[in-house]
Design a protein around this motif. Structure first.
Motif, short mmCIF file in Angstrom:
data_model
loop_
_atom_site.label_atom_id
_atom_site.label_comp_id
_atom_site.label_asym_id
_atom_site.label_seq_id
_atom_site.Cartn_x
_atom_site.Cartn_y
_atom_site.Cartn_z
N PRO A 10 0.80 -1.22 0.00
CA PRO A 10 0.00 0.00 0.00
C PRO A 10 0.83 1.27 0.00
O PRO A 10 0.30 2.34 -0.27
N TRP A 11 2.13 1.15 0.31
CA TRP A 11 2.96 2.36 0.35
C TRP A 11 3.58 2.69 -1.02
O TRP A 11 4.25 3.69 -1.17
N ILE A 12 3.36 1.83 -2.01
CA ILE A 12 3.89 2.10 -3.34
C ILE A 12 3.03 3.17 -4.02
O ILE A 12 1.81 3.09 -4.03
N ALA A 13 3.67 4.19 -4.58
CA ALA A 13 2.94 5.30 -5.18
C ALA A 13 2.18 4.86 -6.43
O ALA A 13 2.70 4.09 -7.24
N GLU A 14 0.97 5.36 -6.58
CA GLU A 14 0.23 5.15 -7.83
C GLU A 14 0.80 6.05 -8.93
O GLU A 14 0.75 5.70 -10.11
N HIS A 15 1.31 7.19 -8.51
CA HIS A 15 1.94 8.09 -9.48
C HIS A 15 3.11 8.77 -8.79
O HIS A 15 2.93 9.68 -7.98
N ALA A 16 4.31 8.34 -9.10
CA ALA A 16 5.51 8.91 -8.49
C ALA A 16 5.93 10.17 -9.25
O ALA A 16 5.64 10.33 -10.43
N ILE A 17 6.61 11.06 -8.53
CA ILE A 17 7.10 12.28 -9.17
C ILE A 17 8.53 12.53 -8.68
O ILE A 17 8.83 12.38 -7.49
N SER A 18 9.40 12.89 -9.61
CA SER A 18 10.80 13.16 -9.26
C SER A 18 10.97 14.64 -8.96
O SER A 18 10.12 15.48 -9.26
N ALA A 19 12.11 14.98 -8.37
CA ALA A 19 12.41 16.38 -8.08
C ALA A 19 12.47 17.20 -9.36
O ALA A 19 12.00 18.35 -9.40
N ASP A 46 0.78 9.30 1.57
CA ASP A 46 -0.10 9.98 0.63
C ASP A 46 0.60 10.99 -0.27
O ASP A 46 0.12 11.25 -1.36
N ASN A 47 1.70 11.56 0.19
CA ASN A 47 2.31 12.66 -0.55
C ASN A 47 3.83 12.53 -0.62
O ASN A 47 4.45 11.93 0.25
N THR A 48 4.39 13.13 -1.68
CA THR A 48 5.82 13.37 -1.77
C THR A 48 6.05 14.85 -1.53
O THR A 48 5.36 15.69 -2.12
N ALA A 49 7.00 15.17 -0.64
CA ALA A 49 7.22 16.57 -0.25
C ALA A 49 8.58 17.05 -0.72
O ALA A 49 9.58 16.31 -0.64
N PHE A 50 8.62 18.29 -1.21
CA PHE A 50 9.85 18.92 -1.67
C PHE A 50 10.01 20.28 -0.99
O PHE A 50 9.03 21.01 -0.80
N LEU A 51 11.25 20.62 -0.65
CA LEU A 51 11.56 21.95 -0.16
C LEU A 51 11.98 22.80 -1.35
O LEU A 51 12.91 22.44 -2.09
N PHE A 60 2.96 16.74 -3.30
CA PHE A 60 2.34 16.14 -4.48
C PHE A 60 1.72 14.80 -4.08
O PHE A 60 2.41 13.94 -3.51
N PRO A 61 0.43 14.59 -4.34
CA PRO A 61 -0.19 13.31 -3.98
C PRO A 61 0.51 12.13 -4.66
O PRO A 61 0.94 12.22 -5.82
N ARG A 62 0.61 11.02 -3.91
CA ARG A 62 1.20 9.79 -4.44
C ARG A 62 0.13 8.78 -4.84
O ARG A 62 0.42 7.79 -5.47
N ARG A 63 -1.10 9.04 -4.43
CA ARG A 63 -2.21 8.13 -4.74
C ARG A 63 -3.48 8.97 -4.89
O ARG A 63 -3.59 10.07 -4.32
N HIS A 64 -4.43 8.43 -5.63
CA HIS A 64 -5.63 9.20 -5.94
C HIS A 64 -6.41 9.58 -4.69
O HIS A 64 -6.98 10.68 -4.60
N ILE A 65 -6.43 8.70 -3.69
CA ILE A 65 -7.20 8.97 -2.49
C ILE A 65 -6.68 10.20 -1.75
O ILE A 65 -7.41 10.86 -1.00
N ALA A 66 -5.41 10.55 -1.97
CA ALA A 66 -4.82 11.69 -1.28
C ALA A 66 -5.25 13.02 -1.89
O ALA A 66 -5.08 14.07 -1.25
N VAL A 67 -5.80 12.99 -3.09
CA VAL A 67 -6.22 14.24 -3.74
C VAL A 67 -7.32 14.91 -2.93
O VAL A 67 -7.28 16.13 -2.69
N GLN A 68 -8.30 14.14 -2.50
CA GLN A 68 -9.38 14.70 -1.70
C GLN A 68 -8.84 15.29 -0.40
O GLN A 68 -9.29 16.34 0.06
#
Length: 268
Positions: A10-19, A46-51, A60-68
């Motif tokens: 469950p911790w694998i991102a549905e949509h990963a994003i790089s820096a 739920d999210n990937t965070a960048f400074l 940035f959400p990592r899975r659709h459920i985190a969008v809400q």
């Protein structure tokens, strides 16, 4: 077949994003931040965070459920910040979906402090935080529920305190912990689950953080509570969810102090 390949993680991102991808999106939608320096802060469930530019945290959400959850934060946090005695994230940037990233994202000015789980707090310091935490939760839980609903706080949609529905999965996890040798005997834990599976409480409604634990508390250099982060689970629900931190974080010596400030709670 190895267990890891049979069951999804469950911790694998549905949509990963790089820096690099985040930098392109941020500079395109918020050109005032260009050229943006990007440092990865980490991945949550739920999210990937960048400074960004050492000033803003973009999530940035990592899975659709985190969008809400992110959209709820954007609606609710600006409306409740002034009523709370501790800093919370204040959304400044609301990013929009694009072809390269299908979901909205957000940015806020970074809050000062270190997460409590990394602050190496001793018992005396945690007892001091009990006072600030009590004032914070009292203010949050006294926020008007009708107003909270009006500004977009949702109800509890996933039955967080429906304990009976969670027992089968908890039992499965206990058996797995025993199988891999992390606990010697699961029987006493199974007995505890069975004894409490039928527990019911009278429904209560308050504005709650919904995911309050050590990783979401910030403390400053003086070991005082400086902020509360990760509000994706904010909703109208039972204050018991937040009050669990009294037992998971505060030392026994700080609990009575907390209750004296927060106020009485019933047996349930």
């Amino acid at each position: 077949t190895p267990r890891a390949t049979r069951e999804p993680k469950p911790w694998i991102a549905e949509h990963a994003i790089s820096a690099m991808q985040a930098q392109v999106l941020i500079e395109k939608q918020f050109p005032q931040l260009a050229p943006a320096s990007i440092h990865t802060l980490g991945d949550g469930w739920d999210n990937t965070a960048f400074l960004v530019n050492r000033t803003y945290v973009f999530r940035f959400p990592r899975r659709h459920i985190a969008v809400q959850c992110l959209e709820t934060e954007l609606r609710v946090l600006p409306e409740i910040a002034a009523s709370l005695p501790v800093a919370i994230p204040m959304p400044v940037f609301a990013g929009q979906p694009e072809a390269s990233f299908p979901w909205p994202f957000s940015g806020y000015e970074i809050l000062a402090g270190t997460t409590a789980c990394h602050a190496n707090l001793d018992e005396t310091q945690r007892q001091t935080i009990a006072v600030q935490l009590a004032h914070f939760l009292k203010s949050l839980h006294c926020f008007s529920p009708p107003k909270a609903a009006q500004i977009g706080a949702p109800p509890d949609l996933i039955g967080r305190l429906d304990f009976a529905s969670k027992v089968p999965e908890l039992q499965r996890q206990l058996d797995e912990l025993h199988r891999v040798g992390l606990i010697e005997n699961a029987n006493r834990w199974h007995a505890l689950l069975e004894a409490t599976a039928g527990a019911r409480t009278q429904p209560k409604t308050a504005l709650v953080h919904g995911d309050l634990y050590m990783r979401h508390l910030l403390v400053d250099a003086a070991a005082e509570l400086s902020g509360v982060i990760d509000w994706g689970d904010v909703h109208l629900g039972d204050p018991a969810l937040d009050l669990s931190i009294v037992y998971s974080f505060l030392p026994p010596t700080g609990r009575d102090l907390f209750w004296r400030i927060y106020g009485d709670v019933d047996a349930d």
